[in-house]
Write an enzyme that holds these catalytic residues in place. Structure first.
Site, PDB file in Angstrom:
ATOM      1  N   CYS A 125       0.837  -1.198   0.000  1.00  0.00           N
ATOM      2  CA  CYS A 125       0.000   0.000   0.000  1.00  0.00           C
ATOM      3  C   CYS A 125       0.870   1.246   0.000  1.00  0.00           C
ATOM      4  O   CYS A 125       2.035   1.210  -0.420  1.00  0.00           O
ATOM      5  CB  CYS A 125      -0.986   0.004   1.155  1.00  0.00           C
ATOM      6  SG  CYS A 125      -2.348   1.180   0.892  1.00  0.00           S
ATOM      7  N   ASP A 194      -3.870   1.187   9.878  1.00  0.00           N
ATOM      8  CA  ASP A 194      -5.062   2.033  10.026  1.00  0.00           C
ATOM      9  C   ASP A 194      -5.558   1.992  11.457  1.00  0.00           C
ATOM     10  O   ASP A 194      -6.187   2.939  11.923  1.00  0.00           O
ATOM     11  CB  ASP A 194      -6.164   1.564   9.075  1.00  0.00           C
ATOM     12  CG  ASP A 194      -5.936   2.151   7.705  1.00  0.00           C
ATOM     13  OD1 ASP A 194      -5.051   1.642   6.991  1.00  0.00           O
ATOM     14  OD2 ASP A 194      -6.596   3.156   7.386  1.00  0.00           O
TER      15      ASP A 194
END
Ligand code: RUB
Length: 309
Positions: A125, A194
């Protein structure tokens, strides 16, 4: 006012990545407070709460978002006038943004210590915290090479390889499913987060858990780079972190999907990597094993069980 624009940009992922989402939300809250015209302090608080809700509802997984909004909204716990409330919100917003920017820099410094000269790294990512560590190691003239994944379906790997390329770092761009094929060439996996649960489980971009599993099998260490405001206090009470499932059209174009009536596309944006597959979490407060996540929530973020009930 930028509130609705920011909320829309977070939803559409024009603004993305847990740290950036948190800072953008705080900036939008500050802008809203600056321009809010109301007659009394109660109305100010009510309107601010509505704005906070609009922002926190945009994406459910990145816990940095509610944590940041909550940090700013604590300015409204007690106040005497609209002007005092406005000032307090603006002060806390500025504090959060300053803290966040410094945290990312500090993580880069600490994380770079765990990258050795000659290391081959793998990242998944696009995480500014993880990328910060890699760029800092390169800045310190450590000879490194990076494998970066494509990141289906939204292709965040492209942002990562551009940054690595701009820094002049030798980079291999691979499809997500090629990780196991290359894992024996990798010395260290480094990703962002996250959210981090009290048990040290790490929520990050879909595919992270698979990568960590492959790394574990290959005896390759996995480092997670994450600011302390990504730790999720409510997981102390067993609250689960919601995993966002995004639109099917991101995976399969509607025109193809409509001819496949028995096929349902599933598109979770994140997954959970258990603590046993994570070797180290690098925060702005230092690096520690995932098993110590509770200490960050309790001693550093200052959450007590009483606060959570
Ligand atoms: C982004 C993602 C990132 C973390 C950490 O997902 O999973 O690894 O948010 O990023 P998305 P950062 O692209 O769906 O937002 O370190 O920049 O906060």
């Amino acid at each position: 006012m930028i509130l609705n624009g920011t909320a829309a940009s977070i939803k559409s992922m024009e603004i993305r990545g847990a740290g950036r989402i948190a800072r953008a939300a705080v900036e939008a809250l500050a802008d809203y407070a600056r321009n809010l015209e109301v007659s009394d302090a109660d109305a100010f608080k009510r309107e601010m709460q509505k704005a906070a809700e609009i922002l926190t509802e945009t994406r459910p997984t990145a816990v940095s978002l509610p944590n940041a909004v909550r940090y700013v909204m604590r300015a409204l716990d007690s106040f005497e006038s609209v002007e005092a409330a406005r000032e307090a919100v603006l002060a806390r917003a500025a504090e959060f943004i300053d803290h966040s920017e410094h945290a990312v820099e500090r993580i880069a410094e600490i994380g770079a210590r765990h990258i050795s000269d000659g290391d081959v790294l793998l990242t998944h990512c696009n995480s500014e915290a993880a990328l910060g560590c890699i760029l800092e190691a390169h800045r310190q003239e450590k000879e490194i090479e990076v494998y970066a994944t494509e990141v289906r379906p939204r292709g965040q790997g492209l942002i990562t390889i551009r940054a690595l390329n701009d820094a002049g770092i030798r980079t291999n761009y691979i499809i997500d499913s090629a990780v196991r094929y290359f894992i024996n060439d990798v010395d260290l996996v480094i990703v962002g987060a996250d959210a981090i649960a009290v048990n040290g489980a790490v929520v990050n971009k879909i595919g992270t858990a698979q990568i960590a599993h492959a790394a574990d099998e290959a005896r390759t260490n996995v480092i997670v780079a994450a600011e302390t405001y990504k730790f999720a206090p409510r997981t102390i009470l067993g609250e689960k972190i919601a995993i966002e499932e995004r639109d099917a059209g991101e995976v399969l174009p509607g025109a193809i999907a409509e001819n496949l009536p028995f096929v349902r596309v599933r598109n979770p944006a994140f997954d959970v990597t258990p603590a046993e597959y994570v070797d180290l979490i690098v925060t702005e407060m230092g690096a520690f094993p995932p098993e110590l996540a509770y200490l960050v929530i309790r001693d550093y973020l200052g959450w007590k069980i009483e606060d959570l009930r």
